[in-house]
Design a protein around this motif. Structure first.
Motif, mmCIF file in Angstrom:
data_model
loop_
_atom_site.group_PDB
_atom_site.id
_atom_site.type_symbol
_atom_site.label_atom_id
_atom_site.label_comp_id
_atom_site.label_asym_id
_atom_site.label_seq_id
_atom_site.Cartn_x
_atom_site.Cartn_y
_atom_site.Cartn_z
ATOM 1 N N LEU A 119 0.982 -1.004 0.214
ATOM 2 C CA LEU A 119 0.143 -0.142 0.230
ATOM 3 C C LEU A 119 1.010 0.645 0.146
ATOM 4 N N SER A 120 2.193 0.979 -0.010
ATOM 5 C CA SER A 120 3.348 2.559 -0.021
ATOM 6 C C SER A 120 2.802 3.277 -1.550
ATOM 7 N N SER A 121 2.534 2.249 -1.903
ATOM 8 C CA SER A 121 3.338 2.824 -3.584
ATOM 9 C C SER A 121 2.468 4.350 -3.608
ATOM 10 N N LYS A 122 2.898 5.049 -4.541
ATOM 11 C CA LYS A 122 2.161 6.482 -4.988
ATOM 12 C C LYS A 122 0.348 5.589 -5.672
ATOM 13 N N LEU A 123 -0.541 6.442 -5.613
ATOM 14 C CA LEU A 123 -1.761 6.388 -6.824
ATOM 15 C C LEU A 123 -1.775 6.585 -7.793
ATOM 16 N N PRO A 124 -2.451 6.192 -9.011
ATOM 17 C CA PRO A 124 -2.049 6.979 -9.982
ATOM 18 C C PRO A 124 -2.603 8.730 -10.259
#
Ligand code: X5A
Ligand code: ZN
Length: 719
Positions: free
Chosen positions: A389-394
């Protein structure tokens, strides 16, 4: 030996479908109307038969369960009471007992239905876990997800899904179920289920629900995304709390794609139990009616939920789960109160489980702007536990703005005033007292002449400069900020007439909870206990309504004295939301013009012109319509021009009756100063405390003792 091709019957997914007329026995005692009624099951069952779906499933009958399995979730007292409540012994007390709970009724069939509902979910879960069935739908009632360890609530007697999960984990090690995902897509938060597994990492509980900042049923705050589990269970409780109604397919799909599915992939459950309420639904027929407006269509949906999932939307959400846990999915019915909608939705889900293809097409695939904010907040809260869940949202996410209040109002029960749905169950929700009309107030406080000596503000000083109109005055506020004021007579007060047309709820948490004291801010003068009179508002008309609520903010008493109340602290609300807190607010429906006048008075910005006794208000409003707009997104506005005043922070606490709820308190920076000791926390003076207590008592919120301990507790706790 070469593997023989599986016979066709075995290749088709074996889908269990549990239905039993005996669970229709639970009904209101005297046939009163109620959304959670036996017709719900019958409507679904009829539809599945009419569409030829039931015959393609393995149809099962309900099964009782033993107390020992229910006892994994509920107290023995609760089990005993629920099992006996339908007996003769309780004939005379049954209704009275029901009234003690929140949103509960009982009749002579309740006990049996409740035991069968719990037993039925166990039954299908066991068969799916054992591989006898690929997946299953248990059409059960009463529903379960609100039921707590020792308490029935929200139409739920036993927590059916929680009982089944514990059964698999604790009583059937032979089935090899070690990790369970519970997906609760009922529009209400699954408070009971959450508590049951709060520190249990074997159960990942995911609930997506309307929250409306804590005001949507069950209005407990536990549905906040900050509730992520405890101890070993930390990270294994996920809430996606919508800020408002009208969330639909696109919003739910976004929550699936950006929260639930990545976590499920990482968690890798052995089986998935769905707390399948269908009260976030939009009636299929209405959705299909091509030229129906969104509002008109939604009005045909669930009477309680006010959301907009379509049957195909549920089907898609379910499809997305089929890829996990080897497709072992058990759906247990929870809420859902529009008969046509729930029938269509269960029908769509059954077809998914049976392997039928369907095409999902949604004309409007845009999540709300708030949806991304909620999803981002959930991800931030949980990313240490679920690195995915750490990734950036589009970045180029499309946005839809929050529906207008009137649009929301048309289809929601976010203001649970009882009416049609809850007559039986008594009052509920965070709106804990009756709204009453204010014209009952006959007592008119006479506008008192201000006494120069007692003014809470410094009088006009030497810093007027030639740059200003000669009749302007420039005032140095107590804290040093400069405020430009004009004589009212000189002004064209355009903003006043503008803002006099907008109404807001002013939420008071301090002495203004006592109405006579509050009215001083409107009509001028002073009430008992006050040593200084107020100058009042320009518009002295009484509030249009009064209403109480509790808000998830901490009440504190800070500063050490005030001109009006003498030595002692006065009330502030911590601007930070804290769902463990419940503070009372008394809300007055007033104009935005009046709200500004209160803000001026609270911050001592109203001056008396010493020469002629004229009252001088600041010449421009602090909160106009655009500030209200800003707050509805940002929750608060710190007023720069008066940043050093005590009540310079205006908070937006949600909506009521289509109007924003606003209050004024200190800025967060002051909270830091309280914490560091730079600003004093101090208990309120006797007179000030007495005023708050009178407010709470006369407002019928607490009795005198309760109110005193509420105030004392707030004063005693450190920050
Ligand atoms: C299971 C369920 C709703 C209770 C609402 C009470 N309960 N106003 O949907
Ligand atoms: Zn529900």
């Amino acid at each position: 030996m070469a593997a023989a091709p599986a016979p066709p019957a075995a290749r088709a997914a074996r889908v269990g479908l549990l239905y039993d007329e005996r669970m229709c026995a639970h009904a209101t005692p005297d046939g009163e109307e109620h959304p959670e009624n036996p017709e719900r099951l019958r409507a679904i069952w009829r539809k599945l038969n009419a569409e030829g779906v039931a015959s393609r499933c393995v149809v099962l009958k309900a099964k009782e369960t033993e107390d020992k399995y229910i006892a994994s979730v509920h107290s023995n007292n609760h089990i005993k009471l629920m099992k006996e409540i339908s007996s003769k012994k309780y004939d005379s007390s049954r209704n009275k007992i029901a009234r003690k709970y929140n949103s509960i009724y009982f009749n002579k069939g309740s006990s049996e239905s409740a035991v069968l509902a719990a037993g039925s979910v166990i039954e299908v879960a066991e068969k799916v876990a054992a591989g006898e069935l690929r997946s299953a739908i248990a059409l059960v009632r009463p529903p379960g997800h609100h039921a707590e360890h020792d308490e029935a609530m929200g139409f739920c007697l036993f927590n059916n899904v929680a009982v089944a999960a514990n059964y698999l984990l604790n009583d059937r090690p032979d089935l090899g179920i070690k990790k369970i995902l519970i997906v609760d897509w009922d529009v209400h938060h699954g408070n009971g289920t959450q508590k049951m597994f709060y520190n249990d990492p074997r159960v990942l509980f995911f609930s997506v629900h309307r929250f409306d900042y804590g005001s949507f049923y069950p209005s407990e705050g536990d549905g906040s995304h900050c509730f992520i589990g405890e101890e070993a269970g930390k990270g294994y409780n996920i809430n996606v709390p919508w800020e408002h109604g009208k969330c639909g397919d696109a919003d739910y799909i976004a929550a699936w794609d950006h929260v639930l599915l990545p976590v499920t992939e990482a968690f890798d459950p052995d089986i998935i139990l769905v707390s399948a309420g269908f009260d976030a639904v939009l009636a299929a027929a209405a959705a299909a009616a091509s030229n129906a407006t969104r509002t008109a269509a939604a009005a045909l949906g669930d009477p309680l939920g006010g959301c907009c999932i379509t049957p195909n939307g549920y089907a898609l959400l379910l499809t997305k789960l089929l890829g996990f846990a080897k497709g072992r999915i058990v759906m247990a019915l929870e809420g859902g109160y529009n008969l046509r909608s729930i029938a269509n939705s269960v029908f769509a889900c059954a077809k998914v489980l049976l392997g039928d293809k369907f095409t999902f097409s949604s004309p409007e695939m845009q999540p709300f702007e708030s949806t991304w904010r909620v999803i981002q907040a959930v991800r931030d809260e949980l990313k240490t536990y679920w690195p995915v869940l750490s990734s950036k949202l589009p970045e180029n996410l499309s946005l839809r703005i929050k529906p207008s209040p009137s649009e929301l109002y048309a289809s929601s029960d976010s203001e649970p005033d009882g009416e049609d749905v809850d007559e039986l169950s008594g009052a509920l929700s965070s709106v804990n007292v009756i709204q009453f009309a204010d014209d009952a107030i006959s007592e008119h406080l006479s506008k008192m002449k201000l006494d120069e000596e007692n003014l809470a503000v410094k009088t006009a000083s030497s810093c007027s400069t030639a740059e200003h109109h000669p009749t302007d005055s420039v005032e140095v506020d107590i804290d040093g900020s400069v405020v430009l004021s004009k004589r009212i007579s000189d002004l064209s007060l355009a903003w006043r007439s503008d803002l006099s047309r907008t109404h807001v709820w002013y939420a008071s948490f301090g002495s203004n909870m006592w109405k006579p004291r509050f009215l001083c801010y409107i009509q001028g003068g002073k009430a008992e206990g006050m040593s200084i009179p107020c100058c009042g508002s320009r518009d002295t008309s009484s509030p249009r309504g009064t209403m109480w609520k509790t808000v998830p903010h901490r009440l504190l008493f800070g500063r050490s004295s005030t001109p009006c109340w003498g030595t002692g602290g006065v009330a502030f609300l911590n601007p930070e939301i804290n769902y463990n807190e419940k503070s009372y607010v008394c809300m007055y429906k007033i104009t935005l013009e009046q709200f500004n006048d209160i803000l001026f008075q609270e911050n001592r910005l109203v001056l008396e012109d010493g020469k002629n006794g004229n009252v001088v208000y600041p010449d421009s409003p602090l909160i106009g319509s655009s500030e209200v707009e800003f707050m509805s997104t940002n929750k608060a506005i710190h007023l720069e021009p008066i940043k050093d005043s005590w009540y310079s922070n205006v908070l937006y606490l949600g909506d009521e009756d289509e109007l924003p709820i606003l209050t004024m308190t200190c800025p967060s920076s002051d909270i830091e100063r309280y914490k560091s000791g730079e600003l004093p926390l101090a208990p309120p003076s006797k007179t000030y405390a007495a005023t708050l207590i009178k407010g709470l008592v006369e407002g019928k919120q607490l009795d005198a003792d309760g109110a005193a301990s509420y105030i004392n507790a707030a004063a005693a706790r450190g920050l």
